[in-house]
Design a protein around this motif. Structure first.
Motif, PDB file in Angstrom:
ATOM      1  N   VAL A   1       1.000  -1.315  -0.009  1.00 36.36           N
ATOM      2  CA  VAL A   1       0.004  -0.075  -0.070  1.00 36.36           C
ATOM      3  C   VAL A   1       0.967   1.255   0.108  1.00 36.36           C
ATOM      4  CG1 VAL A   1      -1.664   1.347   1.287  1.00 36.36           C
ATOM      5  CG2 VAL A   1      -2.072  -1.240   1.025  1.00 36.36           C
ATOM      6  N   ALA A   2       2.015   1.182   0.534  1.00 33.96           N
ATOM      7  CA  ALA A   2       2.883   2.516   0.952  1.00 33.96           C
ATOM      8  C   ALA A   2       3.496   2.624  -0.331  1.00 33.96           C
ATOM      9  CB  ALA A   2       3.975   2.014   2.034  1.00 33.96           C
ATOM     10  N   LYS A   3       3.714   1.723  -1.458  1.00 32.68           N
ATOM     11  CA  LYS A   3       4.493   1.582  -2.426  1.00 32.68           C
ATOM     12  C   LYS A   3       3.512   2.382  -3.352  1.00 32.68           C
ATOM     13  CE  LYS A   3       6.796  -0.947  -5.992  1.00 32.68           C
ATOM     14  NZ  LYS A   3       7.539  -2.396  -6.612  1.00 32.68           N
ATOM     15  N   ARG A   4       2.163   2.040  -3.456  1.00 36.29           N
ATOM     16  CA  ARG A   4       0.925   2.468  -4.245  1.00 36.29           C
ATOM     17  C   ARG A   4       1.112   3.986  -4.166  1.00 36.29           C
ATOM     18  NH1 ARG A   4      -4.249  -0.699  -3.926  1.00 36.29           N
ATOM     19  NH2 ARG A   4      -4.965   1.035  -4.919  1.00 36.29           N
ATOM     20  N   LEU A   5       1.112   4.229  -2.908  1.00 35.42           N
ATOM     21  CA  LEU A   5       0.937   5.685  -2.415  1.00 35.42           C
ATOM     22  C   LEU A   5       2.485   6.554  -2.566  1.00 35.42           C
ATOM     23  CD1 LEU A   5      -1.462   5.256   0.704  1.00 35.42           C
ATOM     24  CD2 LEU A   5      -2.065   5.914  -1.754  1.00 35.42           C
ATOM     25  N   GLU A   6       3.159   5.804  -2.737  1.00 34.77           N
ATOM     26  CA  GLU A   6       4.583   6.421  -3.117  1.00 34.77           C
ATOM     27  C   GLU A   6       5.106   7.130  -1.614  1.00 34.77           C
ATOM     28  OE1 GLU A   6       3.964   9.192  -6.196  1.00 34.77           O
ATOM     29  OE2 GLU A   6       4.248   7.353  -7.819  1.00 34.77           O
ATOM     30  N   VAL A   7       4.974   6.462  -0.483  1.00 31.79           N
ATOM     31  CA  VAL A   7       5.357   6.693   0.802  1.00 31.79           C
ATOM     32  C   VAL A   7       6.844   6.672   0.809  1.00 31.79           C
ATOM     33  CG1 VAL A   7       5.483   6.290   3.319  1.00 31.79           C
ATOM     34  CG2 VAL A   7       3.399   6.223   2.012  1.00 31.79           C
ATOM     35  N   PRO A   8       7.442   8.015   0.991  1.00 24.80           N
ATOM     36  CA  PRO A   8       9.008   7.904   0.985  1.00 24.80           C
ATOM     37  C   PRO A   8       9.643   7.300   2.247  1.00 24.80           C
ATOM     38  CG  PRO A   8       8.121   9.930   1.421  1.00 24.80           C
ATOM     39  CD  PRO A   8       6.958   9.321   0.961  1.00 24.80           C
ATOM     40  N   GLY A   9      10.819   6.480   2.068  1.00 23.18           N
ATOM     41  CA  GLY A   9      11.268   6.021   3.218  1.00 23.18           C
ATOM     42  C   GLY A   9      10.527   4.777   3.763  1.00 23.18           C
ATOM     43  N   ARG A  10       9.686   4.309   3.198  1.00 26.06           N
ATOM     44  CA  ARG A  10       8.780   3.095   3.606  1.00 26.06           C
ATOM     45  C   ARG A  10       9.869   1.792   3.637  1.00 26.06           C
ATOM     46  NH1 ARG A  10       7.702   4.301  -1.692  1.00 26.06           N
ATOM     47  NH2 ARG A  10       8.580   2.586  -3.347  1.00 26.06           N
ATOM     48  N   SER A  11      10.830   1.536   3.030  1.00 20.52           N
ATOM     49  CA  SER A  11      11.588   0.452   3.279  1.00 20.52           C
ATOM     50  C   SER A  11      12.135   0.342   4.735  1.00 20.52           C
ATOM     51  CB  SER A  11      12.713   0.093   2.256  1.00 20.52           C
ATOM     52  OG  SER A  11      13.531   1.367   2.362  1.00 20.52           O
ATOM     53  N   ARG A  12      12.636   1.472   5.348  1.00 15.83           N
ATOM     54  CA  ARG A  12      13.182   1.661   6.688  1.00 15.83           C
ATOM     55  C   ARG A  12      11.996   1.659   7.628  1.00 15.83           C
ATOM     56  NH1 ARG A  12      15.439   5.102   3.381  1.00 15.83           N
ATOM     57  NH2 ARG A  12      14.432   6.978   4.469  1.00 15.83           N
ATOM     58  N   MET A  13      10.754   1.496   7.635  1.00 19.41           N
ATOM     59  CA  MET A  13       9.551   1.784   8.528  1.00 19.41           C
ATOM     60  C   MET A  13       9.280   0.607   9.450  1.00 19.41           C
ATOM     61  SD  MET A  13       7.260   4.555   6.670  1.00 19.41           S
ATOM     62  CE  MET A  13       7.631   6.271   6.372  1.00 19.41           C
ATOM     63  N   THR A  14       8.845   0.658  10.523  1.00 22.90           N
ATOM     64  CA  THR A  14       8.536  -0.386  11.301  1.00 22.90           C
ATOM     65  C   THR A  14       6.816  -0.562  10.805  1.00 22.90           C
ATOM     66  OG1 THR A  14       7.490   1.033  13.144  1.00 22.90           O
ATOM     67  CG2 THR A  14       9.805   0.201  13.209  1.00 22.90           C
ATOM     68  N   LYS A  15       6.234  -1.504  11.277  1.00 21.48           N
ATOM     69  CA  LYS A  15       4.740  -1.918  10.806  1.00 21.48           C
ATOM     70  C   LYS A  15       3.938  -0.533  11.313  1.00 21.48           C
ATOM     71  CE  LYS A  15       1.016  -4.809  11.322  1.00 21.48           C
ATOM     72  NZ  LYS A  15       0.478  -6.213  11.610  1.00 21.48           N
ATOM     73  N   ALA A  16       4.312  -0.094  12.465  1.00 19.73           N
ATOM     74  CA  ALA A  16       3.347   1.199  13.223  1.00 19.73           C
ATOM     75  C   ALA A  16       3.693   2.367  12.310  1.00 19.73           C
ATOM     76  CB  ALA A  16       3.786   1.204  14.656  1.00 19.73           C
ATOM     77  N   GLU A  17       4.978   2.836  11.975  1.00 20.25           N
ATOM     78  CA  GLU A  17       5.475   3.465  11.290  1.00 20.25           C
ATOM     79  C   GLU A  17       4.708   3.747   9.947  1.00 20.25           C
ATOM     80  OE1 GLU A  17       9.877   4.852  12.955  1.00 20.25           O
ATOM     81  OE2 GLU A  17       9.544   3.154  11.478  1.00 20.25           O
ATOM     82  N   LEU A  18       4.561   2.508   9.234  1.00 15.93           N
ATOM     83  CA  LEU A  18       3.958   2.416   7.932  1.00 15.93           C
ATOM     84  C   LEU A  18       2.379   2.905   8.136  1.00 15.93           C
ATOM     85  CD1 LEU A  18       5.557  -0.877   6.573  1.00 15.93           C
ATOM     86  CD2 LEU A  18       5.395   1.336   5.449  1.00 15.93           C
ATOM     87  N   VAL A  19       1.907   2.270   9.138  1.00 19.60           N
ATOM     88  CA  VAL A  19       0.524   2.776   9.403  1.00 19.60           C
ATOM     89  C   VAL A  19       0.085   4.203   9.462  1.00 19.60           C
ATOM     90  CG1 VAL A  19      -1.560   2.506  10.923  1.00 19.60           C
ATOM     91  CG2 VAL A  19      -0.201   0.666  10.288  1.00 19.60           C
ATOM     92  N   ASN A  20       1.029   4.800  10.167  1.00 15.96           N
ATOM     93  CA  ASN A  20       1.001   6.350  10.419  1.00 15.96           C
ATOM     94  C   ASN A  20       1.320   7.058   9.035  1.00 15.96           C
ATOM     95  OD1 ASN A  20       0.386   6.128  13.158  1.00 15.96           O
ATOM     96  ND2 ASN A  20       2.498   6.207  13.770  1.00 15.96           N
ATOM     97  N   ALA A  21       2.252   6.550   8.396  1.00 15.60           N
ATOM     98  CA  ALA A  21       2.738   7.346   7.222  1.00 15.60           C
ATOM     99  C   ALA A  21       1.509   7.037   6.136  1.00 15.60           C
ATOM    100  CB  ALA A  21       3.838   6.669   6.623  1.00 15.60           C
ATOM    101  N   ILE A  22       0.916   5.740   6.063  1.00 19.94           N
ATOM    102  CA  ILE A  22      -0.369   5.712   5.013  1.00 19.94           C
ATOM    103  C   ILE A  22      -1.431   6.607   5.424  1.00 19.94           C
ATOM    104  CG2 ILE A  22      -1.948   4.080   4.368  1.00 19.94           C
ATOM    105  CD1 ILE A  22       0.465   1.686   4.655  1.00 19.94           C
ATOM    106  N   GLN A  23      -1.590   6.555   6.745  1.00 23.24           N
ATOM    107  CA  GLN A  23      -2.894   7.270   7.128  1.00 23.24           C
ATOM    108  C   GLN A  23      -2.610   9.072   6.634  1.00 23.24           C
ATOM    109  OE1 GLN A  23      -3.315   7.251  11.448  1.00 23.24           O
ATOM    110  NE2 GLN A  23      -5.399   8.247  11.252  1.00 23.24           N
ATOM    111  N   LYS A  24      -1.172   9.382   6.907  1.00 25.65           N
ATOM    112  CA  LYS A  24      -0.904  10.807   6.619  1.00 25.65           C
ATOM    113  C   LYS A  24      -1.277  11.013   5.035  1.00 25.65           C
ATOM    114  CE  LYS A  24       2.136  11.684  10.181  1.00 25.65           C
ATOM    115  NZ  LYS A  24       3.607  12.315  10.670  1.00 25.65           N
ATOM    116  N   VAL A  25      -0.925  10.003   4.265  1.00 22.11           N
ATOM    117  CA  VAL A  25      -1.004  10.083   2.852  1.00 22.11           C
ATOM    118  C   VAL A  25      -2.487  10.151   2.344  1.00 22.11           C
ATOM    119  CG1 VAL A  25      -0.509   9.147   0.623  1.00 22.11           C
ATOM    120  CG2 VAL A  25       1.190   9.397   2.185  1.00 22.11           C
ATOM    121  N   ASN A  26      -3.286   9.313   2.945  1.00 23.21           N
ATOM    122  CA  ASN A  26      -4.706   9.212   2.795  1.00 23.21           C
ATOM    123  C   ASN A  26      -5.483  10.442   3.196  1.00 23.21           C
ATOM    124  OD1 ASN A  26      -4.282   6.365   2.011  1.00 23.21           O
ATOM    125  ND2 ASN A  26      -5.416   5.390   4.060  1.00 23.21           N
TER     126      ASN A  26
END
Length: 149
Positions: free
Chosen positions: A98-123
């Motif tokens: 999902v983070a890749k589809r939304l082009e979240v920067p730095g996603r490869s270094r994120m924890t699961k909780a960080e991914l959830v927060n980052a996706i929520q911000k992009v959404n």
């Protein structure tokens, strides 16, 4: 007010099944609790069992079930943080996709909780942008109507 008349814009851009789920649950909740926030929260909780928010709309989840701690427990007295439609209970691999589809920067270094927060911000950002476009369109339509009138 019937759910179809108060359908949130994110659902207006979503599949018919998501719209039907939200509207049917909302209408039932209005009968039980009355119109207001509780009916909307109930409808979103039901929606989150089968759909997740991706960008500015909702898409079917790969598995059914609650998307976060709040959706799992529910109830008016219980308050837990929500993930804003992000399926926080999904495997990290799904969140990475999902983070890749939304082009979240730095996603490869994120924890699961960080991914959830980052996706929520992009959404949230994409939803705000989409709502801004809708307001601009309505404004132009009103102006055209006023000029014709």
């Amino acid at each position: 007010m019937p759910g179809r008349e108060v359908l949130p814009s994110t659902l207006q851009r979503s599949p018919q099944k998501a719209q039907d789920t939200w509207a049917k649950t909302h209408d039932s909740a209005v009968e039980t609790y009355g119109e207001g926030q509780r009916s909307h929260r109930t409808a979103f909780a039901a929606l989150k069992h089968s759909f997740e928010k991706i960008g500015d709309h909702w898409e079917p989840k790969g598995r059914k079930g609650p998307s976060d701690e709040q959706a799992a427990g529910g109830g008016p007295a219980r308050r837990a943080p929500t993930a804003g439609g992000v399926d926080a209970n999904a495997p990290k691999g799904h969140l990475m996709e999902v983070a890749k589809r939304l082009e979240v920067p730095g996603r490869s270094r994120m924890t699961k909780a960080e991914l959830v927060n980052a996706i929520q911000k992009v959404n949230n950002r994409k939803t705000g942008t989409a709502r801004g476009r809708e307001k601009e369109t309505r404004g132009r339509e009103k102006e055209k109507s006023r000029r014709r009138g």
